[in-house]
Design an enzyme around this catalytic site. Structure first.
Site, mmCIF file in Angstrom:
data_model
loop_
_atom_site.group_PDB
_atom_site.id
_atom_site.type_symbol
_atom_site.label_atom_id
_atom_site.label_comp_id
_atom_site.label_asym_id
_atom_site.label_seq_id
_atom_site.Cartn_x
_atom_site.Cartn_y
_atom_site.Cartn_z
ATOM 1 C CD GLU A 1 -8.836 2.780 3.328
ATOM 2 O OE1 GLU A 1 -8.705 1.628 2.891
ATOM 3 O OE2 GLU A 1 -7.921 3.380 3.904
ATOM 4 C CG HIS B 1 -1.797 1.148 1.402
ATOM 5 N ND1 HIS B 1 -2.393 1.806 0.340
ATOM 6 C CD2 HIS B 1 -2.222 1.795 2.519
ATOM 7 C CE1 HIS B 1 -3.136 2.801 0.807
ATOM 8 N NE2 HIS B 1 -3.042 2.816 2.120
HETATM 9 P P1 NDP Z 1 -1.839 -7.113 9.695
HETATM 10 O O1 NDP Z 1 -2.350 -6.258 10.783
HETATM 11 O O2 NDP Z 1 -2.645 -8.255 9.237
HETATM 12 O O3 NDP Z 1 -0.400 -7.719 10.066
HETATM 13 C C1 NDP Z 1 0.533 -6.954 10.675
HETATM 14 C C2 NDP Z 1 1.808 -7.741 10.949
HETATM 15 O O4 NDP Z 1 2.711 -6.809 11.503
HETATM 16 C C3 NDP Z 1 1.652 -8.865 11.934
HETATM 17 O O5 NDP Z 1 2.423 -9.962 11.562
HETATM 18 C C4 NDP Z 1 2.166 -8.250 13.229
HETATM 19 O O6 NDP Z 1 2.871 -9.176 14.014
HETATM 20 C C5 NDP Z 1 3.152 -7.243 12.775
HETATM 21 N N1 NDP Z 1 3.228 -6.093 13.681
HETATM 22 C C6 NDP Z 1 2.210 -5.331 14.124
HETATM 23 N N2 NDP Z 1 2.655 -4.358 14.943
HETATM 24 C C7 NDP Z 1 3.995 -4.533 15.007
HETATM 25 C C8 NDP Z 1 5.027 -3.848 15.680
HETATM 26 N N3 NDP Z 1 4.764 -2.779 16.462
HETATM 27 N N4 NDP Z 1 6.303 -4.279 15.509
HETATM 28 C C9 NDP Z 1 6.585 -5.347 14.740
HETATM 29 N N5 NDP Z 1 5.626 -6.043 14.082
HETATM 30 C C10 NDP Z 1 4.364 -5.633 14.210
HETATM 31 O O7 NDP Z 1 -1.470 -6.126 8.481
HETATM 32 P P2 NDP Z 1 -2.076 -6.146 6.994
HETATM 33 O O8 NDP Z 1 -1.555 -7.342 6.283
HETATM 34 O O9 NDP Z 1 -3.532 -5.872 7.029
HETATM 35 O O10 NDP Z 1 -1.394 -4.838 6.399
HETATM 36 C C11 NDP Z 1 -0.057 -4.816 5.979
HETATM 37 C C12 NDP Z 1 0.082 -3.872 4.802
HETATM 38 O O11 NDP Z 1 -0.694 -4.383 3.709
HETATM 39 C C13 NDP Z 1 -0.433 -2.453 5.052
HETATM 40 O O12 NDP Z 1 0.403 -1.570 4.358
HETATM 41 C C14 NDP Z 1 -1.829 -2.477 4.430
HETATM 42 O O13 NDP Z 1 -2.270 -1.202 4.016
HETATM 43 C C15 NDP Z 1 -1.563 -3.376 3.230
HETATM 44 N N6 NDP Z 1 -2.731 -4.037 2.640
HETATM 45 C C16 NDP Z 1 -3.570 -4.764 3.434
HETATM 46 C C17 NDP Z 1 -4.648 -5.423 2.873
HETATM 47 C C18 NDP Z 1 -5.513 -6.314 3.704
HETATM 48 O O14 NDP Z 1 -6.399 -6.925 3.137
HETATM 49 N N7 NDP Z 1 -5.334 -6.462 5.002
HETATM 50 C C19 NDP Z 1 -4.971 -5.313 1.433
HETATM 51 C C20 NDP Z 1 -3.935 -4.624 0.666
HETATM 52 C C21 NDP Z 1 -2.890 -3.985 1.283
HETATM 53 P P3 NDP Z 1 2.325 -9.731 15.430
HETATM 54 O O15 NDP Z 1 1.398 -10.844 15.107
HETATM 55 O O16 NDP Z 1 3.531 -10.172 16.120
HETATM 56 O O17 NDP Z 1 1.610 -8.586 16.093
HETATM 57 MG MG MG Z 2 -7.445 0.253 1.861
#
Ligand code: NDP
Ligand code: MG
Length: 334
Positions: A196, A109
């Site tokens: 969104e 993103h």
């Molecule tokens: P999620 O919330 O599903 O996953 C986040 C990941 O990051 C987890 O593995 C989590 O690990 C880790 N994390 C969270 N906080 C921290 C932290 N403070 N330090 C280190 N690791 C951390 O994210 P998404 O997959 O939804 O989003 C990721 C990207 O993808 C974003 O840029 C989003 O805009 C983009 N995106 C998302 C879509 C979607 O459908 N969700 C669609 C298209 C793009 P832990 O389990 O250890 O907390």
């Molecule tokens: Mg979005």
């Protein structure tokens, strides 16, 4: 179509041959990119906290999650699949200092790159492959032999290979089987935020709540209100997604279709359009990003208050009870 659309034949997974891809974060997007790329023959390493649910899942899937800095130092392509608000500090602490010159940074993103909350050095490529679907669909469609359409962009091309690497990534996650639409970080980011806020999440939530309030305040039973302004949405959305507004209007009764034309423009009128244009302007000039980041800096104080206030809205209370009567919906309580 006005936009350039690419497929498997327009690139090659070979652009990632002999390279290491680090997937930073094993959440919704991360788990799908990591597994799909690995299944496509790419060498993939993962960074995630090992003890969290996502960390455990990565281990279960045969990865060996390591600290961010260690993964970045080894990688030729770094995919940042952390929540958008978390990315700048992780970039500053552990990604930026460990980037190999000539490496590529990949986003799913455009938010942080476009709004310059992450500014990679000139000697790396900055690319994007943004699947137009949630991570679990990116994974399940790939396993079925298909893929989810993706947006692809190259913001910075230090190596001259930025497009080839981005295309290999898109092919490796299955996007090339469905279609890869070439765009820019700016267009992806601004249209995503606009959609969104005004239609998908913000617009729809307010439409449901307000419709429910009008009916119940007029004395109608909340159960009926729920069915009419919320439950039946699924039916309508499925028709629209499959065949557009035309198919939805073809399928509904004439009474409903007449009401669609008669009343819709009274609700979403010229003033509403003007407000939508203002929302777009606030996204374009960075006001929205500033508000989001500003509240994150305060521990998401405002954000959490809104979440709390809406959590027990009457439409949520009656909805929970009614959904329990319909097990085929596989109701979820949050
Ligand atoms: P999620 O919330 O599903 O996953 C986040 C990941 O990051 C987890 O593995 C989590 O690990 C880790 N994390 C969270 N906080 C921290 C932290 N403070 N330090 C280190 N690791 C951390 O994210 P998404 O997959 O939804 O989003 C990721 C990207 O993808 C974003 O840029 C989003 O805009 C983009 N995106 C998302 C879509 C979607 O459908 N969700 C669609 C298209 C793009 P832990 O389990 O250890 O907390
Ligand atoms: Mg979005």
């Amino acid at each position: 179509m006005a936009i350039e659309t690419l497929y498997d034949k327009d690139g090659s997974i070979n652009a990632l041959q002999g390279k290491t891809v680090a997937v930073i974060g094993y959440g919704s997007q991360g788990h799908a990119h990591a597994q799909n790329l690995r299944d496509s023959g790419v060498s993939v390493i993962v960074s995630n906290r090992r003890e969290s649910a996502n960390g455990k899942l990565a281990i279960e899937h045969g990865f060996d999650p390591m600290p961010v800095g260690d993964a970045v130092a080894q990688a030729d392509l770094i995919l940042i699949t952390l929540p958008d608000e978390v990315q700048p500090s992780v970039y500053a602490d552990a990604i930026g200092p460990n980037l190999k010159p000539g490496a590529a940074m990949g986003a799913t993103h455009g938010f942080n790159i476009h709004f310059k909350t992450i500014t990679p050095p000139d000697n790396v490529d900055v690319i994007m492959v943004a699947p137009k679907g949630p991570g679990h669909t990116v994974r399940s469609e790939f396993e079925r032999g298909g893929g989810v359409p993706c947006l692809l962009a190259v913001e910075q091309d230090a190596s001259g290979q930025g497009f080839d690497v981005a295309m290999a990534w898109a092919i490796g996650v299955g996007g090339g089987r469905a279609g890869v639409l070439r765009t820019t970080f700016k267009d992806e980011c601004e249209t995503d935020l606009f959609g969104e806020q005004t239609v998908l999440c913000g617009g729809l939530s307010e439409l449901i709540k307000t419709g429910f309030e009008v009916l119940t305040e007029a004395g109608y039973p909340p159960e009926l209100a729920y069915f009419e302004v919320c439950h039946e949405l699924q039916l309508i959305i499925n028709l629209i997604v499959r065949g557009g507004l035309n198919y939805m209007r073809y399928s509904i009764s004439n009474t409903a279709e007449f009401g669609d034309y008669y009343t819709g423009p009274k609700i979403i009128d010229a003033e509403a359009k003007k407000r939508m244009q203002q929302v777009l302007a606030d996204i374009q000039d960075g006001k929205y990003a500033e508000a989001f980041r500003g509240d994150y800096a305060k521990g998401f104080e405002w954000f959490k208050k809104q979440r709390e206030a809406d959590h027990n809205h009457p439409v949520e209370q009656v909805g929970k009870e009614l959904r329990a009567m319909m097990p085929w919906l596989k109701p979820v309580v949050v």
